[in-house]
Motif scaffolding. Structure first.
Motif, PDB file in Angstrom:
ATOM      1  N   ARG A   2       0.807  -1.216   0.000  1.00 26.98           N
ATOM      2  CA  ARG A   2       0.000   0.000   0.000  1.00 26.98           C
ATOM      3  C   ARG A   2       0.844   1.272   0.000  1.00 26.98           C
ATOM      4  O   ARG A   2       0.345   2.340  -0.377  1.00 26.98           O
TER       5      ARG A   2
ATOM      6  N   LEU B 125      -8.664   0.585  -5.206  1.00 28.56           N
ATOM      7  CA  LEU B 125      -7.757   1.646  -5.627  1.00 28.56           C
ATOM      8  C   LEU B 125      -8.477   2.582  -6.581  1.00 28.56           C
ATOM      9  O   LEU B 125      -9.504   2.231  -7.172  1.00 28.56           O
TER      10      LEU B 125
ATOM     11  N   ASP C  74      -4.238   6.573  -7.119  1.00 29.67           N
ATOM     12  CA  ASP C  74      -3.391   5.777  -6.237  1.00 29.67           C
ATOM     13  C   ASP C  74      -2.235   5.164  -7.013  1.00 29.67           C
ATOM     14  O   ASP C  74      -2.176   5.205  -8.243  1.00 29.67           O
TER      15      ASP C  74
ATOM     16  N   GLN D 166       1.722   4.447 -11.172  1.00 27.65           N
ATOM     17  CA  GLN D 166       0.352   4.878 -10.928  1.00 27.65           C
ATOM     18  C   GLN D 166      -0.621   3.885 -11.562  1.00 27.65           C
ATOM     19  O   GLN D 166      -0.339   3.276 -12.597  1.00 27.65           O
TER      20      GLN D 166
END
Length: 599
Positions: A419, A434, A438, A506
């Protein structure tokens, strides 16, 4: 005819050339023996010369070492009683005091050390140190109790050995000891090594008299520190020759540093030192070892004895995890639990930086008690890193593969989804939610195996919309050990420098009717002794074609199920342009695992 002539000339030429003797390359290299050791000589063998160590030395000739002829009886010709003295390249022998000879043969001085008997009119002399019978019964100890042994048949030269003692006592022994009724002891002192054979009296204690019976004996001190005795049976039965247990060759080799060797109840044993510091329950502190795979808690046996606990029983919250006795430099009562929540009742707590395992040690004296057991709480805290955080996670999202390298053994490699950028908070459970705002943090690590020679190398890491790693639709994250320079969100903090690798990027989705994403990593173990493992990457240039290696293994995480994206997604280049959309990443409990053999 012309052809026959040329053929004949060729045969003659070959015969002549084959008859020439080639010059040996050793001749030129060793002809002057310039590299010989000072303790070597140059020897000629035909056209060859070589260095040979002189007698008394060993080696390859260029380097020679002295042979210690006294280190083993096979290397010298000294008499068994002689003293061997090692010198450079040779040795010398000398007979001990009381003997005469050149050291290669030693004879006892008349009347000094030999026992002589007449046989058929001739005189035969034998050194009793070399010719005797061994008695090794431990019950001959003067600390042993009563018995019915009788030594009336013990006639000749004898040597006492073993845990009962190596010499006869020089003081009166109480009756009904030494496994007999009337024990026999030596009424007189033992001789020194320079006095030869001496005459003494052996006495037997009975009816209140220490010398109720007596009989002559002879004694000799031998080279090596032991004694031999010439016995002539016993005056009557039941009598036995006793030994003094104070004189014994290292009776307690197993004693630890906090123990002393003592004779109790006729037996030698290791007991806690009388000067060992006393302790009480309030000051009792266990020795704690926080290992990578297990936790061991130990108590010193001698400290427990000082507290009056002589039959220690220890166990953890799960009573099946019981203690055991182990001896190193001290005798310890130890119990072990794995660094795993639930094992032996171990509990795990975590914060942002550490994982802590805690348990309770229960201590009692014996298996039955009418008092509450002593309870000692203990814990081990471990700083969270990529591997430890994965081990402490509940149902982490992880994939693994075993790699066998032959002589180096078997390695276990894992890949997991995290995470945070510290790689200390792995995703747990069946799914992770997500958004495209994130980031994905992926860690790959060697969790088992000797990493002194190998490092982990991520060759190619990529994503596909299907479980098939050979799907033509691929998005490379790492290609040929280097990050994809077309994606500015990709970071590779570590690759090819240690037992773990990391990369992040990403969140994205494949353009089109694709709602699933699988992550694949082709990894290998790089041998630092023979290869350059750290990749040299340039941020300038286009992506290169992925290399194919035969020693590469594949790990797969997925599927990552995506939803919430609009169906009319843009081009492939716009895969990061969809901001704010939610992605539900569903990871089944059973991960996909592929092992590829590339050609």
């Amino acid at each position: 005819m012309r052809h026959k002539f040329h053929l004949l000339w060729l045969l003659i030429s070959l015969e002549c050339s084959s008859s020439q003797k080639p010059t040996s390359p050793m001749t030129a290299a060793t002809v002057n023996c310039s590299n010989c050791d000072s303790n070597a000589s140059c020897e000629e063998h035909g056209d060859l010369h070589r260095c040979v160590c002189r007698e008394g030395f060993t080696g390859d000739g260029a380097t020679c070492f002295d042979i210690d002829e006294c280190s083993h009886t096979d290397l010298n010709r000294c008499h068994s009683l002689a003293i061997c003295i090692n010198n450079q390249g040779n040795y010398s022998c000398s007979c001990p005091k009381g003997y005469k000879g050149d050291g290669y043969h030693c004879e006892a001085t008349t009347g000094f050390a030999e026992d002589c008997v007449g046989i058929n009119g001739s005189r035969s002399c034998v050194d009793p140190c070399l010719s005797h019978t061994v008695l090794e019964q431990s019950w001959r100890s003067m600390s042993y109790g009563s018995g019915s042994n009788c030594d009336s048949d013990k006639i000749g030269w004898y040597r006492f050995v073993g845990r009962g003692g190596t010499r006869m006592p020089e003081t009166c022994v109480p009756k009904r000891r030494c496994n007999t009724f009337a024990p026999m002891w030596l009424n007189g002192s033992h001789p020194t090594s320079d006095t030869g054979i001496v005459n003494r009296i052996a006495c037997a204690n009975w009816e209140g008299a220490c010398c109720y019976w007596s009989i002559p004996v002879q004694v000799k001190a031998c080279v090596g520190g032991y004694y031999v005795y010439k016995l002539d049976g016993t005056p009557t039965c039941t009598l036995s020759y006793c030994t003094d247990p104070k004189y014994i060759d290292n009776p307690c080799p197993q004693c630890n540093t906090e123990e002393e060797c003592r004779l109790e109840n006729g037996e030698w044993g290791c007991y806690c030192s009388t000067g060992y510091p006393s302790s009480d329950i309030s000051s009792l502190e266990p020795q704690l070892e926080c290992g990578a795979n297990e936790i061991k808690v130990s108590l010193e046996k001698c400290i427990l004895n000082q507290m009056g606990i002589h039959n220690a029983v220890v166990y953890l919250r799960d009573y099946k995890c019981a203690g055991f006795e182990e001896k190193q430099n001290r005798t310890m009562i130890s119990v072990v639990t794995h660094t795993q929540s639930g094992q032996c009742g171990t509990q795990l707590t975590k914060n942002e930086t550490h994982a802590t395992y805690s348990n309770t040690l229960y201590l009692a004296d014996g298996t039955v008690t009418r008092e509450d057991e002593i309870k000692i709480n203990f814990h081990c805290s471990y700083p969270l890193d990529m591997e430890i955080s994965l081990e402490t996670a509940i149902q982490p999202i992880v994939s693994s593969v075993n790699i066998s390298t032959g002589a180096a053994g078997v390695f276990l490699v894992k890949m997991a989804l995290y995470r945070d950028q510290n790689y200390t908070s792995p995703y747990e459970g069946a799914k992770a939610i997500l958004s495209t705002e994130d980031w994905l943090y992926v860690g790959v690590m060697i969790t088992e195996g000797d990493t002194s020679q190998f490092v982990l190398q991520m060759d190619n890491c990529f994503a596909t919309p299907t479980e098939n790693a050979t799907d033509p639709l691929k998005y490379y994250i790492i290609q040929n050990r280097c990050p994809n320079t077309q994606d500015s969100t990709i970071e590779v903090p570590e690759n090819g420098v240690g037992p773990q690798g990391q990369f992040s990027l990403q969140v994205f989705k494949f353009v089109g009717n694709h709602n699933l994403v699988y992550l694949h990593c082709e990894i290998r173990l790089c041998d630092t002794s023979t290869e350059t493992c750290k990749p040299s990457c340039s941020k300038i240039g286009s992506r290169r074609a992925a290399e194919v290696r035969v020693d590469t293994y594949s790990l797969t995480l997925g599927p990552l199920f995506q939803r919430g994206f609009p169906s009319e997604a843009g081009s492939a280049a716009a895969s990061h342009a969809l901001q704010g959309a939610c992605v539900t990443v569903l990871i089944p409990a059973t991960m996909s695992l592929f092992l590829h053999s590339f050609t």
